[in-house]
Motif scaffolding. Structure first.
Motif, PDB file in Angstrom:
ATOM      1  N   TRP A 218      -2.087   0.558   5.767  1.00  0.00           N
ATOM      2  CA  TRP A 218      -1.516   1.436   4.743  1.00  0.00           C
ATOM      3  C   TRP A 218      -0.084   1.841   5.134  1.00  0.00           C
ATOM      4  O   TRP A 218       0.841   1.768   4.312  1.00  0.00           O
ATOM      5  CB  TRP A 218      -2.389   2.683   4.527  1.00  0.00           C
ATOM      6  N   GLN A 219       0.095   2.264   6.379  1.00  0.00           N
ATOM      7  CA  GLN A 219       1.432   2.711   6.813  1.00  0.00           C
ATOM      8  C   GLN A 219       2.457   1.585   6.665  1.00  0.00           C
ATOM      9  O   GLN A 219       3.576   1.796   6.224  1.00  0.00           O
ATOM     10  CB  GLN A 219       1.386   3.167   8.276  1.00  0.00           C
ATOM     11  N   PHE A 220       2.026   0.383   7.032  1.00  0.00           N
ATOM     12  CA  PHE A 220       2.947  -0.755   6.932  1.00  0.00           C
ATOM     13  C   PHE A 220       3.335  -1.008   5.474  1.00  0.00           C
ATOM     14  O   PHE A 220       4.517  -1.178   5.140  1.00  0.00           O
ATOM     15  CB  PHE A 220       2.309  -2.011   7.550  1.00  0.00           C
ATOM     16  N   LEU A 221       2.324  -0.987   4.590  1.00  0.00           N
ATOM     17  CA  LEU A 221       2.617  -1.252   3.176  1.00  0.00           C
ATOM     18  C   LEU A 221       3.462  -0.124   2.579  1.00  0.00           C
ATOM     19  O   LEU A 221       4.325  -0.364   1.731  1.00  0.00           O
ATOM     20  CB  LEU A 221       1.321  -1.450   2.386  1.00  0.00           C
ATOM     21  N   ASP A 222       3.227   1.103   3.067  1.00  0.00           N
ATOM     22  CA  ASP A 222       4.000   2.245   2.593  1.00  0.00           C
ATOM     23  C   ASP A 222       5.480   2.070   2.997  1.00  0.00           C
ATOM     24  O   ASP A 222       6.398   2.296   2.189  1.00  0.00           O
ATOM     25  CB  ASP A 222       3.421   3.519   3.226  1.00  0.00           C
ATOM     26  N   TYR A 223       5.675   1.599   4.225  1.00  0.00           N
ATOM     27  CA  TYR A 223       7.025   1.349   4.729  1.00  0.00           C
ATOM     28  C   TYR A 223       7.713   0.250   3.905  1.00  0.00           C
ATOM     29  O   TYR A 223       8.848   0.386   3.457  1.00  0.00           O
ATOM     30  CB  TYR A 223       6.912   0.950   6.212  1.00  0.00           C
TER      31      TYR A 223
ATOM     32  N   LYS B  54      11.367  -1.607  -0.472  1.00  0.00           N
ATOM     33  CA  LYS B  54      11.513  -2.290  -1.769  1.00  0.00           C
ATOM     34  C   LYS B  54      11.938  -1.336  -2.873  1.00  0.00           C
ATOM     35  O   LYS B  54      12.266  -1.781  -3.965  1.00  0.00           O
ATOM     36  CB  LYS B  54      10.169  -2.909  -2.174  1.00  0.00           C
ATOM     37  N   GLY B  55      11.815  -0.041  -2.610  1.00  0.00           N
ATOM     38  CA  GLY B  55      12.185   0.953  -3.622  1.00  0.00           C
ATOM     39  C   GLY B  55      11.162   1.046  -4.733  1.00  0.00           C
ATOM     40  O   GLY B  55      11.512   1.272  -5.899  1.00  0.00           O
ATOM     41  N   CYS B  56       9.864   0.856  -4.395  1.00  0.00           N
ATOM     42  CA  CYS B  56       8.814   0.962  -5.426  1.00  0.00           C
ATOM     43  C   CYS B  56       8.796   2.403  -5.952  1.00  0.00           C
ATOM     44  O   CYS B  56       8.739   3.346  -5.152  1.00  0.00           O
ATOM     45  CB  CYS B  56       7.441   0.643  -4.844  1.00  0.00           C
ATOM     46  N   SER B  57       8.798   2.580  -7.269  1.00  0.00           N
ATOM     47  CA  SER B  57       8.869   3.932  -7.816  1.00  0.00           C
ATOM     48  C   SER B  57       7.542   4.676  -7.597  1.00  0.00           C
ATOM     49  O   SER B  57       7.537   5.851  -7.248  1.00  0.00           O
ATOM     50  CB  SER B  57       9.244   3.903  -9.296  1.00  0.00           C
ATOM     51  N   ASP B  58       6.418   3.993  -7.773  1.00  0.00           N
ATOM     52  CA  ASP B  58       5.124   4.642  -7.528  1.00  0.00           C
ATOM     53  C   ASP B  58       4.450   3.865  -6.391  1.00  0.00           C
ATOM     54  O   ASP B  58       3.649   2.952  -6.624  1.00  0.00           O
ATOM     55  CB  ASP B  58       4.297   4.600  -8.816  1.00  0.00           C
ATOM     56  N   SER B  59       4.792   4.249  -5.148  1.00  0.00           N
ATOM     57  CA  SER B  59       4.346   3.435  -4.021  1.00  0.00           C
ATOM     58  C   SER B  59       2.826   3.478  -3.865  1.00  0.00           C
ATOM     59  O   SER B  59       2.210   2.463  -3.544  1.00  0.00           O
ATOM     60  CB  SER B  59       5.057   3.846  -2.732  1.00  0.00           C
ATOM     61  N   ARG B  60       2.207   4.632  -4.126  1.00  0.00           N
ATOM     62  CA  ARG B  60       0.747   4.738  -3.969  1.00  0.00           C
ATOM     63  C   ARG B  60       0.030   3.728  -4.882  1.00  0.00           C
ATOM     64  O   ARG B  60      -0.839   2.980  -4.439  1.00  0.00           O
ATOM     65  CB  ARG B  60       0.313   6.168  -4.288  1.00  0.00           C
ATOM     66  N   ALA B  61       0.452   3.694  -6.148  1.00  0.00           N
ATOM     67  CA  ALA B  61      -0.189   2.774  -7.101  1.00  0.00           C
ATOM     68  C   ALA B  61       0.081   1.323  -6.693  1.00  0.00           C
ATOM     69  O   ALA B  61      -0.810   0.472  -6.757  1.00  0.00           O
ATOM     70  CB  ALA B  61       0.353   3.038  -8.511  1.00  0.00           C
ATOM     71  N   ALA B  62       1.324   1.060  -6.230  1.00  0.00           N
ATOM     72  CA  ALA B  62       1.686  -0.310  -5.838  1.00  0.00           C
ATOM     73  C   ALA B  62       0.846  -0.759  -4.637  1.00  0.00           C
ATOM     74  O   ALA B  62       0.356  -1.902  -4.592  1.00  0.00           O
ATOM     75  CB  ALA B  62       3.176  -0.379  -5.503  1.00  0.00           C
TER      76      ALA B  62
ATOM     77  N   LEU C  77      -3.556  -3.818  -2.199  1.00  0.00           N
ATOM     78  CA  LEU C  77      -4.747  -3.807  -1.333  1.00  0.00           C
ATOM     79  C   LEU C  77      -5.940  -4.399  -2.070  1.00  0.00           C
ATOM     80  O   LEU C  77      -6.713  -5.176  -1.509  1.00  0.00           O
ATOM     81  CB  LEU C  77      -5.091  -2.370  -0.905  1.00  0.00           C
ATOM     82  N   ALA C  78      -6.067  -4.027  -3.360  1.00  0.00           N
ATOM     83  CA  ALA C  78      -7.202  -4.526  -4.142  1.00  0.00           C
ATOM     84  C   ALA C  78      -7.085  -6.040  -4.322  1.00  0.00           C
ATOM     85  O   ALA C  78      -8.055  -6.777  -4.154  1.00  0.00           O
ATOM     86  CB  ALA C  78      -7.245  -3.820  -5.497  1.00  0.00           C
ATOM     87  N   ALA C  79      -5.874  -6.510  -4.610  1.00  0.00           N
ATOM     88  CA  ALA C  79      -5.682  -7.949  -4.869  1.00  0.00           C
ATOM     89  C   ALA C  79      -5.978  -8.788  -3.631  1.00  0.00           C
ATOM     90  O   ALA C  79      -6.407  -9.929  -3.739  1.00  0.00           O
ATOM     91  CB  ALA C  79      -4.253  -8.199  -5.346  1.00  0.00           C
ATOM     92  N   THR C  80      -5.745  -8.233  -2.460  1.00  0.00           N
ATOM     93  CA  THR C  80      -5.911  -9.011  -1.223  1.00  0.00           C
ATOM     94  C   THR C  80      -7.190  -8.643  -0.470  1.00  0.00           C
ATOM     95  O   THR C  80      -7.410  -9.121   0.645  1.00  0.00           O
ATOM     96  CB  THR C  80      -4.689  -8.792  -0.295  1.00  0.00           C
ATOM     97  N   GLY C  81      -8.023  -7.795  -1.075  1.00  0.00           N
ATOM     98  CA  GLY C  81      -9.300  -7.427  -0.454  1.00  0.00           C
ATOM     99  C   GLY C  81      -9.122  -6.657   0.834  1.00  0.00           C
ATOM    100  O   GLY C  81      -9.913  -6.812   1.773  1.00  0.00           O
ATOM    101  N   LEU C  82      -8.096  -5.831   0.913  1.00  0.00           N
ATOM    102  CA  LEU C  82      -7.810  -5.124   2.167  1.00  0.00           C
ATOM    103  C   LEU C  82      -8.137  -3.630   2.106  1.00  0.00           C
ATOM    104  O   LEU C  82      -7.828  -2.902   3.048  1.00  0.00           O
ATOM    105  CB  LEU C  82      -6.323  -5.291   2.533  1.00  0.00           C
ATOM    106  N   LYS C  83      -8.743  -3.205   1.014  1.00  0.00           N
ATOM    107  CA  LYS C  83      -8.990  -1.763   0.840  1.00  0.00           C
ATOM    108  C   LYS C  83      -9.700  -1.158   2.051  1.00  0.00           C
ATOM    109  O   LYS C  83      -9.290  -0.119   2.565  1.00  0.00           O
ATOM    110  CB  LYS C  83      -9.825  -1.517  -0.409  1.00  0.00           C
ATOM    111  N   GLU C  84     -10.745  -1.863   2.503  1.00  0.00           N
ATOM    112  CA  GLU C  84     -11.528  -1.307   3.614  1.00  0.00           C
ATOM    113  C   GLU C  84     -10.762  -1.287   4.934  1.00  0.00           C
ATOM    114  O   GLU C  84     -11.121  -0.557   5.854  1.00  0.00           O
ATOM    115  CB  GLU C  84     -12.819  -2.105   3.801  1.00  0.00           C
ATOM    116  N   LEU C  85      -9.731  -2.099   5.013  1.00  0.00           N
ATOM    117  CA  LEU C  85      -8.986  -2.174   6.284  1.00  0.00           C
ATOM    118  C   LEU C  85      -7.712  -1.336   6.253  1.00  0.00           C
ATOM    119  O   LEU C  85      -6.888  -1.424   7.151  1.00  0.00           O
ATOM    120  CB  LEU C  85      -8.621  -3.647   6.574  1.00  0.00           C
TER     121      LEU C  85
END
Ligand SMILES: Nc1ncnc2c1ncn2[C@@H]1O[C@H](COP(=O)(O)OP(=O)(O)OP(=O)(O)O)[C@@H](O)[C@H]1O
Length: 286
Positions: free
Chosen positions: A94-99, A104-112, A117-125
């Motif tokens: 999560w921290q890495f993706l948040d960084y 990237k300047g994502c406007s809604d980083s949480r949703a992005a 995470l959902a698309a890559t099956g990484l939610k649990e990790l």
């Protein structure tokens, strides 16, 4: 999005000419497979497309505008998984993706992040430190960061390296879904990755384009050049025969091969995409 490459040459400072007079057009929506042997020039071409390198000569335009002038605008619409992708081992997924979302300047980083995470099956990790992930899981994190914000243009360099067969199938489907409304360029050595999902192939070797077209068109070119024959068959030295497999049968060992001129004993076989790719590469190499 439409990217046009016109008469591009790339010569590295060492003097190595990695690309020779490349001209191509890529337009969304499409999923394009970029294939070629080691050292063909695939990564060089992708680096040029993300303005990571400047061509020695020739022009690259994005929607009609020179890439050098719209580099920032392009980067905002780009997701990229380079071949050698560094991850910050001490961060959690999560921290890495948040960084990465912040970079990237994502406007809604949480949703992005949730979407990636959902698309890559990484939610649990998501709370797992990257250093403890397996090779395949790390590769999924690389794919997830490319998907952040669902950019219009996605470039994946060898995205399925390290993934097991089940994960490869899953990602193939993901790339295909993603490409419904985007431009996705997928560089790979694995023919299975492009089979059935890519609507267009670009094949390069020694820095030159050998083929652009649909997988069906490539297969058609190999028709009559794939055959099965006894392994002891008379093989002409100049036939450029390449054996793709050996099959044990009740009648002895049979070979499957591709060649400009098949041995007279050969029974014609229906080319697969792999046969057609091998035929193209070996034919050009002669
Ligand atoms: N920075 C560099 N300096 C000099 N030569 C380079 C450089 N990067 C790549 N090359 C050379 O340019 C050619 C094309 O390399 P490139 O990495 O684009 O190939 P590739 O198709 O991506 O190969 P692979 O599938 O092995 O990754 C190769 O001969 C390579 O050795």
């Amino acid at each position: 999005m439409r990217i046009t490459i016109e008469h591009v040459n790339m010569i590295y400072p060492t003097g190595k000419q990695a690309l020779h007079d490349i001209s191509l057009t890529m337009e969304s929506p499409s999923l394009i497979g970029l294939l070629g042997p080691n050292g063909a020039g695939k990564s060089t071409l992708m680096k040029l497309l993300v303005a990571g390198l400047l061509p020695s000569s020739g022009d690259i335009t994005v929607d009609g505008e020179p890439l050098v002038k719209c580099e920032q605008a392009l980067k905002a619409k780009l997701g990229c998984l380079p071949q050698h992708f560094g991850l910050y081992d001490e961060l959690t997924v999560w921290q890495f993706l948040d960084y990465m979302a912040a970079l990237k300047g994502c406007s809604d980083s949480r949703a992005a992040i949730d979407e990636a995470l959902a698309a890559t099956g990484l939610k649990e990790l998501r709370k797992t430190r990257i250093r403890t992930l397996s090779g395949g899981q790390r590769q999924r994190v690389g794919i997830a960061q490319a998907l952040l914000g669902m950019p219009e243009f996605l470039i994946f360099d060898e995205p399925t390296v390290g993934l097991d067969p089940e994960e490869r199938i899953r990602f193939r489907n993901l790339f295909s879904e993603t490409a419904q409304n985007k431009l996705v360029l997928l560089s790979t050595h694995i023919i299975d990755d492009v089979q059935s999902v890519c609507n267009r192939l670009i094949i390069i070797d020694h820095g030159r384009i050998l083929f652009t077209g649909t997988p069906e068109e490539l297969i058609r070119q190999a028709s009559g050049h794939v055959g099965v024959f006894p392994c002891a068959a008379s093989i002409r030295r100049d036939s450029g025969l390449h054996i793709t497999s050996r099959i044990n049968t009740a009648k002895g060992v049979l070979c499957r091969g591709v060649a400009k001129t098949l041995p007279p004993e050969a029974e014609a076989a229906e080319p697969t995409l792999e046969d057609a790719y091998l035929y193209l590469i070996t034919k050009e190499g002669q």
